[in-house]
Design an enzyme around this catalytic site. Structure first.
Site, short mmCIF file in Angstrom:
data_model
loop_
_atom_site.label_atom_id
_atom_site.label_comp_id
_atom_site.label_asym_id
_atom_site.label_seq_id
_atom_site.Cartn_x
_atom_site.Cartn_y
_atom_site.Cartn_z
N TYR A 188 -4.87 4.34 8.06
CA TYR A 188 -6.47 3.09 7.88
C TYR A 188 -6.88 3.43 9.45
O TYR A 188 -6.74 4.40 9.86
CB TYR A 188 -5.84 1.13 8.01
CG TYR A 188 -5.15 0.99 6.49
CD1 TYR A 188 -5.93 1.59 5.05
CD2 TYR A 188 -3.96 0.50 6.29
CE1 TYR A 188 -4.85 1.36 4.34
CE2 TYR A 188 -3.56 0.59 5.15
CZ TYR A 188 -3.98 0.67 3.57
OH TYR A 188 -3.10 0.76 3.14
N VAL B 196 0.88 -3.60 4.06
CA VAL B 196 1.55 -4.60 4.97
C VAL B 196 2.66 -5.75 5.07
O VAL B 196 2.60 -6.15 5.00
CB VAL B 196 0.46 -5.37 4.29
CG1 VAL B 196 -1.76 -5.18 4.92
CG2 VAL B 196 -0.14 -5.70 2.90
N SER C 247 0.97 -1.90 0.17
CA SER C 247 0.06 -0.14 0.03
C SER C 247 0.26 0.82 -0.06
O SER C 247 0.64 2.64 -0.32
CB SER C 247 -0.87 -0.08 1.43
OG SER C 247 -2.07 -0.77 0.46
N LYS D 109 0.93 3.07 -3.11
CA LYS D 109 -0.55 4.36 -3.08
C LYS D 109 -0.11 5.49 -3.48
O LYS D 109 -0.85 6.27 -4.11
CB LYS D 109 -1.54 3.66 -2.62
CG LYS D 109 -2.15 2.12 -2.33
CD LYS D 109 -2.95 1.79 -1.74
CE LYS D 109 -3.49 0.39 -1.62
NZ LYS D 109 -4.75 -0.29 0.04
#
Length: 314
Positions: free
Chosen positions: A246, A264, A68, A71
């Site tokens: 998150y 992750v 991630s 991103k």
């Protein structure tokens, strides 16, 4: 008068020791088989200041997939090339209390993903990039990352294949968005780009360089070149502050006090405006998918170097 504590080797050694002491409280991501093979005893920490000075500790040559963290690169490219208005027609700007791969929010609230750091949002960004660049989209992402870090990245074919074979949840997200008319085009093509993007490899010094670029308003300290528009940087920092870790973003904001982004893989980058870019990697994760030792390392650095104070003064 405020006196700034200094970065030094002794500090990083102490941070590494204390951070590694808590790594057993987490577990390596096992839902992607290739990630499950990574040793939980790995640890790497890199810090770069605005003079380009780099401090590092741990297994700093270890390559890991960005997951991630990638991103940030894809979103930066999309905003720079397609414009903010276009991008945020397809993703929101709001944090979510749900997990990063939640399907419930799309079905119960809106097919528009809450933010571009949720998996659904990142897949939507990939759809925009593929529709803009076609088969060259992945090369464009890699080239853009080279502009941000100075290094053209490689990617792990093994992790890419592993993700693709075990991506039922991500496929569900993408096909749901397609079914309600939110995604336009071939879903498997968008997913393929997303899996490749997540499989880009890096070292923690690359994360530190990415973070430093955001902390200097998009201007490369080494060359003086303007890589990102200020408006892009402000958008990224705002989203990272509210959504970057998150449903652990609020606690990170309190305990570390700067904008961050996790993956992750066990990587986290942190932006200390006008002073440092920090990258840390340790694969054992907490229940929210954030590196246990990485979080502890950043909290220790923040306490010693007053990241909160630096962010406020900037």
């Amino acid at each position: 008068m405020f006196v700034q504590a200094e970065m030094n080797e002794a500090l990083l050694s102490e941070v590494r020791k204390k951070a590694m002491a808590v790594r057993h409280e987490g577990r390596v991501a096992n839902y992607i088989p290739e990630l499950a093979k990574v040793s939980p005893d790995l640890f790497s920490l890199s810090c770069m200041d605005t003079n380009g000075v780099l401090w590092e500790k741990g297994e700093t040559e270890h390559l890991f997939t960005m997951q991630s963290l990638s991103k940030i690169v894809a979103l930066s490219l999309a905003i720079e090339k397609l414009g903010t208005d276009t991008v945020f027609k397809y993703v929101g700007m709001e944090p979510s209390a749900d997990s990063f791969n939640s399907l419930m929010r799309l079905e119960m609230s809106s097919p528009k993903p809450s933010n571009p750091f949720m998996n659904a949002g990142a897949i939507a960004i990939c759809s925009l990039l593929y529709n803009a660049y076609g088969e060259d989209a992945f090369d464009e992402i890699c080239a853009f990352m080279e502009g941000m870090t100075g290094v053209y990245p490689s990617f792990s074919e093994e992790v890419f294949e592993s993700e693709s074979k075990t991506a039922d949840r991500n496929r569900s997200l993408a096909y749901f968005m397609k079914s309600v008319g939110f995604l336009h085009g071939d879903v498997e093509t968008f997913l393929n780009l997303y899996f490749k993007q997540c499989s880009i490899t890096c070292r923690t010094r690359d994360l530190a360089k990415l973070a430093l670029l955001l902390g200097t308003r998009g201007i490369c300290c080494e060359t003086g070149k303007n890589i990102l528009q200020k408006e892009t940087v402000y958008t990224l920092l705002g989203l990272m502050t509210t959504c970057g870790l998150y449903n652990g973003s609020g606690e990170f904001a309190v305990r570390v006090g700067v904008a961050g982004k996790s993956g992750v893989c066990g990587g986290i980058l942190a932006v200390v405006p006008g002073r440092f870019g920090v990258g840390v990697f340790s694969p054992a994760l907490d229940a929210m998918g954030n590196s246990v030792a990485g979080l502890r390392a950043l909290e220790l650095l923040s306490d010693t170097l007053d990241f909160r104070g630096l962010a406020l003064r900037k």
